[in-house]
Structure formats: C-alpha cells, structure tokens
Write a protein that holds these residues in place. Sequence first.
Motif, PDB file in Angstrom:
ATOM      1  N   GLU A  19     -29.591  79.324   9.576  1.00 19.10           N
ATOM      2  CA  GLU A  19     -30.871  79.526   9.549  1.00 19.10           C
ATOM      3  C   GLU A  19     -31.695  78.295   9.144  1.00 19.10           C
ATOM      4  OE1 GLU A  19     -31.531  83.095   7.518  1.00 19.10           O
ATOM      5  OE2 GLU A  19     -30.601  84.428   9.332  1.00 19.10           O
ATOM      6  N   CYS A  20     -31.299  77.907   8.082  1.00 23.55           N
ATOM      7  CA  CYS A  20     -32.115  76.462   7.225  1.00 23.55           C
ATOM      8  C   CYS A  20     -31.840  75.523   8.308  1.00 23.55           C
ATOM      9  CB  CYS A  20     -31.391  76.369   5.950  1.00 23.55           C
ATOM     10  SG  CYS A  20     -31.992  74.906   5.318  1.00 23.55           S
ATOM     11  N   ASP A  21     -30.772  75.108   8.924  1.00 20.56           N
ATOM     12  CA  ASP A  21     -30.640  74.236  10.018  1.00 20.56           C
ATOM     13  C   ASP A  21     -31.665  74.528  10.947  1.00 20.56           C
ATOM     14  OD1 ASP A  21     -28.972  72.876   8.374  1.00 20.56           O
ATOM     15  OD2 ASP A  21     -27.103  73.367   9.561  1.00 20.56           O
ATOM     16  N   ILE A  22     -31.912  75.675  11.424  1.00 17.01           N
ATOM     17  CA  ILE A  22     -32.672  75.999  12.698  1.00 17.01           C
ATOM     18  C   ILE A  22     -33.941  75.654  12.511  1.00 17.01           C
ATOM     19  CG2 ILE A  22     -33.501  77.900  14.185  1.00 17.01           C
ATOM     20  CD1 ILE A  22     -30.579  78.999  14.097  1.00 17.01           C
ATOM     21  N   ALA A  23     -34.442  76.067  11.091  1.00 15.57           N
ATOM     22  CA  ALA A  23     -35.810  76.079  10.346  1.00 15.57           C
ATOM     23  C   ALA A  23     -36.017  74.526  10.390  1.00 15.57           C
ATOM     24  CB  ALA A  23     -36.065  76.529   9.264  1.00 15.57           C
ATOM     25  N   VAL A  24     -35.066  73.775  10.039  1.00 21.95           N
ATOM     26  CA  VAL A  24     -35.393  72.207  10.030  1.00 21.95           C
ATOM     27  C   VAL A  24     -35.573  71.458  11.290  1.00 21.95           C
ATOM     28  CG1 VAL A  24     -34.350  70.095   9.244  1.00 21.95           C
ATOM     29  CG2 VAL A  24     -34.234  72.111   7.591  1.00 21.95           C
ATOM     30  N   ALA A  25     -34.801  71.995  12.314  1.00 19.39           N
ATOM     31  CA  ALA A  25     -34.734  71.638  13.558  1.00 19.39           C
ATOM     32  C   ALA A  25     -36.132  71.644  14.264  1.00 19.39           C
ATOM     33  CB  ALA A  25     -33.612  71.886  14.156  1.00 19.39           C
ATOM     34  N   GLN A  26     -36.535  73.100  14.101  1.00 25.75           N
ATOM     35  CA  GLN A  26     -37.781  73.495  14.612  1.00 25.75           C
ATOM     36  C   GLN A  26     -38.975  72.726  13.905  1.00 25.75           C
ATOM     37  OE1 GLN A  26     -37.704  77.851  13.843  1.00 25.75           O
ATOM     38  NE2 GLN A  26     -36.761  78.199  15.702  1.00 25.75           N
ATOM     39  N   ALA A  27     -39.030  72.539  12.653  1.00 26.12           N
ATOM     40  CA  ALA A  27     -40.041  71.495  12.081  1.00 26.12           C
ATOM     41  C   ALA A  27     -39.926  70.293  12.526  1.00 26.12           C
ATOM     42  CB  ALA A  27     -39.818  71.852  10.456  1.00 26.12           C
ATOM     43  N   ALA A  28     -38.704  69.894  12.654  1.00 23.60           N
ATOM     44  CA  ALA A  28     -38.522  68.325  13.124  1.00 23.60           C
ATOM     45  C   ALA A  28     -38.983  68.358  14.676  1.00 23.60           C
ATOM     46  CB  ALA A  28     -37.194  67.902  13.057  1.00 23.60           C
ATOM     47  N   ASN A  29     -38.797  69.234  15.559  1.00 20.84           N
ATOM     48  CA  ASN A  29     -39.316  69.107  16.752  1.00 20.84           C
ATOM     49  C   ASN A  29     -40.926  69.432  16.994  1.00 20.84           C
ATOM     50  OD1 ASN A  29     -37.031  68.892  18.449  1.00 20.84           O
ATOM     51  ND2 ASN A  29     -36.697  71.018  18.767  1.00 20.84           N
ATOM     52  N   ALA A  30     -41.438  70.153  15.886  1.00 27.56           N
ATOM     53  CA  ALA A  30     -42.831  70.551  15.928  1.00 27.56           C
ATOM     54  C   ALA A  30     -43.520  68.969  15.437  1.00 27.56           C
ATOM     55  CB  ALA A  30     -43.063  71.563  14.901  1.00 27.56           C
ATOM     56  N   GLN A  31     -42.862  68.317  14.629  1.00 24.09           N
ATOM     57  CA  GLN A  31     -43.369  67.312  14.027  1.00 24.09           C
ATOM     58  C   GLN A  31     -43.225  66.128  15.045  1.00 24.09           C
ATOM     59  OE1 GLN A  31     -45.224  66.298  11.071  1.00 24.09           O
ATOM     60  NE2 GLN A  31     -45.229  64.198  12.472  1.00 24.09           N
ATOM     61  N   ALA A  32     -42.308  66.369  16.037  1.00 26.27           N
ATOM     62  CA  ALA A  32     -42.036  64.997  16.994  1.00 26.27           C
ATOM     63  C   ALA A  32     -43.091  65.419  18.249  1.00 26.27           C
ATOM     64  CB  ALA A  32     -40.721  65.170  17.439  1.00 26.27           C
ATOM     65  N   GLU A  85     -39.112  61.567  17.104  1.00 25.44           N
ATOM     66  CA  GLU A  85     -38.044  62.139  18.107  1.00 25.44           C
ATOM     67  C   GLU A  85     -36.452  61.823  17.542  1.00 25.44           C
ATOM     68  OE1 GLU A  85     -37.110  61.123  22.806  1.00 25.44           O
ATOM     69  OE2 GLU A  85     -38.216  59.789  21.499  1.00 25.44           O
ATOM     70  N   ALA A  86     -36.251  60.752  16.889  1.00 27.27           N
ATOM     71  CA  ALA A  86     -34.926  60.606  16.586  1.00 27.27           C
ATOM     72  C   ALA A  86     -34.467  61.473  15.419  1.00 27.27           C
ATOM     73  CB  ALA A  86     -34.693  58.943  16.217  1.00 27.27           C
ATOM     74  N   ALA A  87     -35.589  61.808  14.534  1.00 24.95           N
ATOM     75  CA  ALA A  87     -35.286  62.697  13.505  1.00 24.95           C
ATOM     76  C   ALA A  87     -34.818  64.122  14.064  1.00 24.95           C
ATOM     77  CB  ALA A  87     -36.587  62.757  12.276  1.00 24.95           C
ATOM     78  N   ALA A  88     -35.745  64.625  15.072  1.00 29.74           N
ATOM     79  CA  ALA A  88     -35.596  65.895  15.683  1.00 29.74           C
ATOM     80  C   ALA A  88     -34.329  65.796  16.685  1.00 29.74           C
ATOM     81  CB  ALA A  88     -36.841  66.019  16.684  1.00 29.74           C
ATOM     82  N   GLN A  89     -33.852  64.766  17.130  1.00 33.68           N
ATOM     83  CA  GLN A  89     -32.399  64.706  17.598  1.00 33.68           C
ATOM     84  C   GLN A  89     -31.405  65.054  16.724  1.00 33.68           C
ATOM     85  OE1 GLN A  89     -32.699  61.097  20.026  1.00 33.68           O
ATOM     86  NE2 GLN A  89     -33.638  62.217  21.689  1.00 33.68           N
ATOM     87  N   ALA A  90     -31.411  64.214  15.578  1.00 36.27           N
ATOM     88  CA  ALA A  90     -30.566  64.599  14.533  1.00 36.27           C
ATOM     89  C   ALA A  90     -30.485  65.924  13.886  1.00 36.27           C
ATOM     90  CB  ALA A  90     -30.815  63.641  13.313  1.00 36.27           C
ATOM     91  N   ALA A  91     -31.687  66.687  13.792  1.00 36.69           N
ATOM     92  CA  ALA A  91     -31.758  67.846  13.107  1.00 36.69           C
ATOM     93  C   ALA A  91     -31.109  68.773  14.226  1.00 36.69           C
ATOM     94  CB  ALA A  91     -32.849  68.156  12.946  1.00 36.69           C
TER      95      ALA A  91
END
Length: 541
Positions: A19-32, A85-91
């Motif tokens: 869930e934490c990884d999903i939240a981080v990925a969602q936040a990274a996607n939103a920031q991207a 974008e690179a951070a979102a892909q890594a997350a």
Amino acid sequence: MLQAERDVVLAERDTVVAECDIAVAQAANAQAMLSDSEALIASLELAIEKLKRELRGRRSERTARLIDQMELQLEELVMAATEDEAAAQAAAAKTSSIRSFTRKRPVRKPWPEDIERERVVIDPPVTCACCGGSRLSKLGEDVTETLEEVPRRFKVIETVREKFTCRDCEAISQPPAPFHATPRGFIGPHLLATILFDKFGMHSPLNRQSTRFKCEGIELSTSTPADQVGYGTAALLPIFDLIEAHVFAAERLFGDDTTIPIQAKDKCTTGRIWTYVCDDRPYGGAAAPAAIYYASSDRRGEHPQKHLAEYGGILQSDYNGFDPLRSPEKKAVPITFAFCHADARRKFFELADIRKNARDRKRKGKPISPIALEAVQRYDALFDIERQINGLSAAERLAARQEKSKPLFDDMHEWLKRERATLSKSSEVIEPIDYMLKRWDGFARFLEDGRICLTNNAAERAPRGIALGRRNWTFAGSQRGADRAAIMLSVITTCRLNDVDPKAWLADVFARIADLPVSRLHELLPWQWKAQKGTAIASAA
C-alpha cells in the motif's frame, strides 16, 4: 501457533509495504502529471507570444526579453518534468497495479535530407525463439533512428610537388607551391574560417579554442591561431572596403553605437563600437542589406563625424554627436536626420509600465502617469499603421502615412504641447515630452519621406552580438584589436543580413581570394556570393 502469528504479521507487513508503494507511485505519477502540465502551459504560452510577434510585430519594449525569459523558464520546466517522469517510472516499477505516467513528446521534425547516414544491421536470429526451429523467413524490418555526433576530425593534406629536370638544358621544373590562406601558414581555409568565426561570431576567445584543440588531440598554442587571425583579417580588408563603399552609397542609413572595454596600460577604458546599417527592405528597395563597424576609444562626436564626412543621405539615429553634420558651414553635403520613435516611446513606456513599477521598490505606491499611458497608446496606433505598410514602395508608404499617420501625429503634437503647459517642473513626464518637442522636425520627417522608418531598430540590433559576447572575451586587447573586431563583425553581420552562412562564406573566400583579380573582388560580397551559389545549384539540378 507462533508460526501462524508470524505469517499473519508478515502478511500484514507486506500489505502495508504494498500500500505504501502504491501511494508513493500514485504521488509520483501525480507530481509527474503536474510538472508535465506546467511545461505544456509554458510551451503554449511561448508559442502564443511568438505567433503574436509574427502577426503584429513588436508590441512593447519588453517583448523580446519576455520571450527569452519564457524560453529559459520552459527549459527548466521540461527538465523538471522529465526528472519527475523518471521518478514516477521507478516508483511504479515497485508495484503491479500502478501504471507509470509517460509524457507526450512533441513530434520530431525530419532530419535534413543531406545528413550523413550509417546503417547498422543487428545480427538476425538463427532459430525461432518459440519452437527453436531454423526455417526462418524475413518478414520485414523495423528501423530505429538515433542522432549521434561524430567528433571533429582533423587531417593533414600532403601536397606533393614533383621535380623534373630537362635533359636538353638541365633546367629544373616544378609546380608552384599550394596556396595557403595566410602567408607561411599551415592552416587550411576551412579551419581558418572556423577559428575566425568562433572568435568574432560566437565570441569564443582564442585561449579557449586552443584548449578545445588540445582536447581533440591537436596542440595549437594561443599564439598560433592569434597569428592566423591577424593574417586572416588582413586578407579580408579589400572585402571590408567594398562593403564600406556599398553602405555609404545608400540613400538612408541607420546609426548606433555600444560600449566595448579596451585594455589600456594600467586599466580598461570604455571604448565604442559604431555601426551603420543600410537596409532598404522595409520600403522595397533593391540594394542588398549590409553593415559596417568602426571602433574608437571614446564616444566623442569627432568619430562619427569622421565616419560620415562624405555621406549626404538620410541618417536615423539618436546620438547628439551627429548634430554638427547637419550644418552647411561644417559639411558641404549636410545630412538629413530622422529620429527613432521607439526610443521616444520607450521613455513614456517606462513611466507607464505597471509591472515594472510594481517591482521597483523606489516607485512602489506611485500611480501610473496617465499622460505617459496615453502617449504609449497613441504611439501604438502609429506603429499599427507601420506594420500594415512594411515592405511597400516608398511612394505607397508615404501616401498611407499622409492619409492615416499624419492626422494622428499632428494631433499628438498639439496634445503634447497642451499637456506640457499644465505640468509642474517636478513632473517626471516632462523629460520625455521635452525630448520629443525639441526634436519634433526630426520625429516628423517620416511623414515627408517614405524611405524613413519609424524606428532605428536595424542599427540597434546590429551591436546586440557584441553586448552578448562581452562576458566571454571581457575586453579588447588594444585599439588595434578593437579595429580588427570591427572588420570581422562587418563581414559576419553582412552575411547574416543576407541569410548567408558566415562560416561557409569565410572558408570559400579564403580559398579563392588570392586567385581573384581586383576587378572581380565584388563577386565575393555576401549577396553576390549567395546569388552565384544559387545559380550554380540551379544549373546542377
């Protein structure tokens, strides 16, 4: 029992981590996505400003600077969006349920048709990846294009001159030595053109060029290219003289100057680079555009008076040092002066610039001058008319000005005189009003001659490269160095005014100038050189 509890704890931990990884990925996607939106908005705003500039011309004094600032801002936003974008892909890679955000890139423009291409074919498979069979038949191919840079290559050309002896008279015969662009030189014309253009066109000092040569495996001390620059400049002097004659044969000139630091014995003095530009394109003239530069150690009026001693046409400039040239007692053929309305408008604009006043702490809280604002609006109406008649013949421009501009300008004259009579001595708007009223005849001259432009922008653009390059080369090494720079700037700017690649022109001139008789030197003038190249290409096709 303990094992079951341990499994439950581990499962809960894995769930929390997921869930934490999903939240981080969602936040990274939103920031991207946010960064991409900001970059897209900045790109669209920049495109709109450029389209407005092309459609309506220059709308204000800040337009060019605004576009430069927007381009710099766009660079930063695009770089930030790519990082996000690179951070979102890594997350997203750490999860299986979140799809990473991918930015939409602009459509790439096609490569030039004459670009060098290298075809690299990857070894094809010999067996089927699915069943392992060897009976493979080519179905087609996919091509991936990659733009790459080939480091600059140097080569030494060995020119062999065989000697022959005569069996009858025993005399020795040998072909003449190959021509070098510079006496006793070993630098080819293309390399010499690169050195000169990088120094004077791209403002790269010779010590930096020498460092770059060393990195590329060629040892050339600073004194070596300096020696070649001296010879190269001397070789171009006949072309400079022809451009000078062409410029001062024009019916109308633009004149301006800019500062240039010149190294003296114990300190740098503030010298000047003077520029005179002939450009008849605004009124459909047939003469080719050209520019000439001169250097001086100060801004005394004797320098432009010397430059223009034989000139008797129209001069558009705002420098008071030209004033003696209009006197019949001091000059056999007086010059007709026309002043720059962009300069007059700028003085009003500074008092009516709401954004600037808001940023300026000294003026914070002071109201915008309504007189200055109205003067800017009146000028905008005149400039709108000028944009409509740009490129027409001088007679057509004069007729349009008499019909449309003269009533507006005469009304502006009466309005300025009325407002001036009501102002106190402490009013800031008095200065721009007096600046115009005291020179009204020069400002109104555009209503009498269709060749005259409303602005002096052609000359003000010419020294712009000097202002941009001052930080690179810091100062001119001497007065002779400043004179040398003036010669090179004259030929390079003239090339640019005629849409000629200065580097290609320099290389061709250095290769040909020694073999051309004086009577044919005019063929090397940038506009004639361009016409000959066009004719040669058309004939080959």
